[in-house]
Write an enzyme that holds these catalytic residues in place. Structure first.
Site, PDB file in Angstrom:
ATOM      1  N   LYS A 200      33.716  76.014 -20.822  1.00 55.40           N
ATOM      2  CA  LYS A 200      34.567  75.469 -21.893  1.00 55.40           C
ATOM      3  C   LYS A 200      35.433  74.355 -21.308  1.00 55.40           C
ATOM      4  CE  LYS A 200      38.203  76.740 -25.127  1.00 55.40           C
ATOM      5  NZ  LYS A 200      38.598  77.668 -26.175  1.00 55.40           N
TER       6      LYS A 200
ATOM      7  N   GLU B 115      37.018  78.052 -18.277  1.00 57.42           N
ATOM      8  CA  GLU B 115      37.696  76.945 -18.957  1.00 57.42           C
ATOM      9  C   GLU B 115      38.567  76.113 -18.010  1.00 57.42           C
ATOM     10  OE1 GLU B 115      39.998  78.058 -22.431  1.00 57.42           O
ATOM     11  OE2 GLU B 115      40.924  76.102 -22.561  1.00 57.42           O
TER      12      GLU B 115
HETATM   13  P1  13P Z   1      42.428  73.716 -28.249  1.00 60.39           P
HETATM   14  O1  13P Z   1      41.099  73.486 -28.890  1.00 60.39           O
HETATM   15  O2  13P Z   1      43.569  73.664 -29.220  1.00 60.39           O
HETATM   16  O3  13P Z   1      42.634  72.901 -27.027  1.00 60.39           O
HETATM   17  O4  13P Z   1      42.435  75.227 -27.778  1.00 60.39           O
HETATM   18  C1  13P Z   1      41.348  75.733 -27.126  1.00 60.39           C
HETATM   19  C2  13P Z   1      41.771  76.748 -26.165  1.00 60.39           C
HETATM   20  O5  13P Z   1      41.228  77.821 -26.155  1.00 60.39           O
HETATM   21  C3  13P Z   1      42.834  76.420 -25.200  1.00 60.39           C
HETATM   22  O6  13P Z   1      42.849  77.380 -24.191  1.00 60.39           O
END
Ligand code: 13P
Length: 336
Positions: free
Chosen positions: A218, A176
């Site tokens: 992600k 991510e």
């Molecule tokens: P958001 O969709 O609220 O950005 O959160 C996703 C997430 O896992 C942040 O680390």
């Protein structure tokens, strides 16, 4: 390498018109979310809220995986079922946030790096024995001022090392890299930073011999800053996002599950839908939203049991609309 196990997990996560619910808010973040409904951040309130989310009837029609925070791995429903068992009974794959949050990159202004590599091998092994099947590590980058190349490289390298450790333990890593929405930058500026960050992340994943076939990416969508003068159309955002990914994300990556990053739930759904209306792409394109799935649910809940049912309906509605967006069949009239 545990290719067979990794592939089984990936196949359960990547299902047609299903996404991931991110319910892995750290103690600091869930405290902030509870403040917005004036609720004490006690362990019992956190447990009760997560139970509400995880026992939403019908959730598994639209959600294939849920990311948990460490604390939730050990928690149980009021009927005594562990959250992990509760999800497994619904065919929802349990995952776990394994990073330890952000710290400043000392001597470099503005940039932050993600900590948590120390002891990660042992923690991942322990989470696995507690039932986690996939993991998540979040790195953040701001657009303006631009992140330093040191921050980009350091964060990318940590993502690479984390992903390699996870795969070694037959845990699917969610990678991510989040480009923050804060600021007044343009869509083009966000696209340029996203491109630079993704190039660096995939270089690091290769250096660490991570098998791209068994990761989930992600990322954030490519967006103008929250306070930018020009707020682009949904279709411009979808095109910019896909344009950047086509240049930087290898086709071997099976799935891109977007985070919502502080967009409204409706906008996050509309952009996912617009992305699906563009012609065929090499990856599964899905969601892994936190706030864009949970916000309406949390607001209705207010920490009161009598609101549970309505709150669950609100969560189910957002999950259903994002599932529709994955089929390109969402439109805003379905919001009412
Ligand atoms: P958001 O969709 O609220 O950005 O959160 C996703 C997430 O896992 C942040 O680390």
């Amino acid at each position: 390498m545990n290719a067979r196990h990794l592939s089984e997990i990936i196949n359960k996560i990547i299902q047609p018109a299903k996404g991931i619910l991110a319910a892995d808010e750290s103690l600091a973040t869930i405290t902030k979310r509870f403040e917005s409904i004036r609720l004490e951040p006690t362990e019992e309130n956190r447990r009760a809220y997560r139970e509400l989310l995880f026992t939403t009837p019908g959730l598994s029609q639209y959600i294939s995986g849920i990311i948990l925070f460490e604390e939730s791995l050990q928690q149980k429903t009021t009927s005594g079922l562990s959250f992990v068992q509760c999800l497994e009974q619904q065919d929802i794959v349990p995952g776990i946030k394994v990073d330890k949050g952000l710290i400043p990159l000392v001597n470099v202004e503005n940039d932050k790096i993600t900590q948590g590599l120390d002891g990660l091998t042992d923690r991942v092994a322990a989470y696995k024995s507690q039932g986690a099947k996939f993991a998540k590590w979040r790195a953040v980058f701001q657009v303006s001022p631009k992140p330093s190349s040191l921050a980009i490289k350091t964060n990318a390298n940590s993502l690479g090392m984390y992903a390699a450790i996870c795969q070694h333990h037959a845990i699917v890593p969610i990678v991510e890299p989040e480009i923050l929405i804060d600021g007044s930058h343009t869509l083009a500026e966000c696209a340029a930073i996203t491109e630079e960050v993704l190039r660096s992340v995939f270089k690091a994943l290769a250096k660490h011999n991570v098998l791209l076939e068994y990761i989930v990416l992600k990322p954030s969508m490519v967006l103008p800053g929250k306070t930018a003068v020009t707020q682009n159309s949904i279709s411009e955002i979808a095109q910019a996002t896909i344009g950047v990914f086509r240049r930087t994300v290898p086709a071997a990556v099976p799935s891109i599950n977007f985070l919502s990053g502080g967009q409204s739930p409706e906008q996050a759904t509309a952009i996912l839908n617009a992305i699906h209306q563009l012609s065929n792409q090499p990856w599964n394109l899905s969601f892994s939203y936190g706030r864009a799935l949970q916000d309406p649910c949390l607001k209705i809940w207010e920490g009161k049991t009598e609101n549970n049912l309505k709150a669950q309906q609100a969560l189910l509605k957002r999950a259903r609309l994002n599932s529709a967006a994955m089929l390109g069949s969402y439109d805003s009239s379905q919001e009412v």
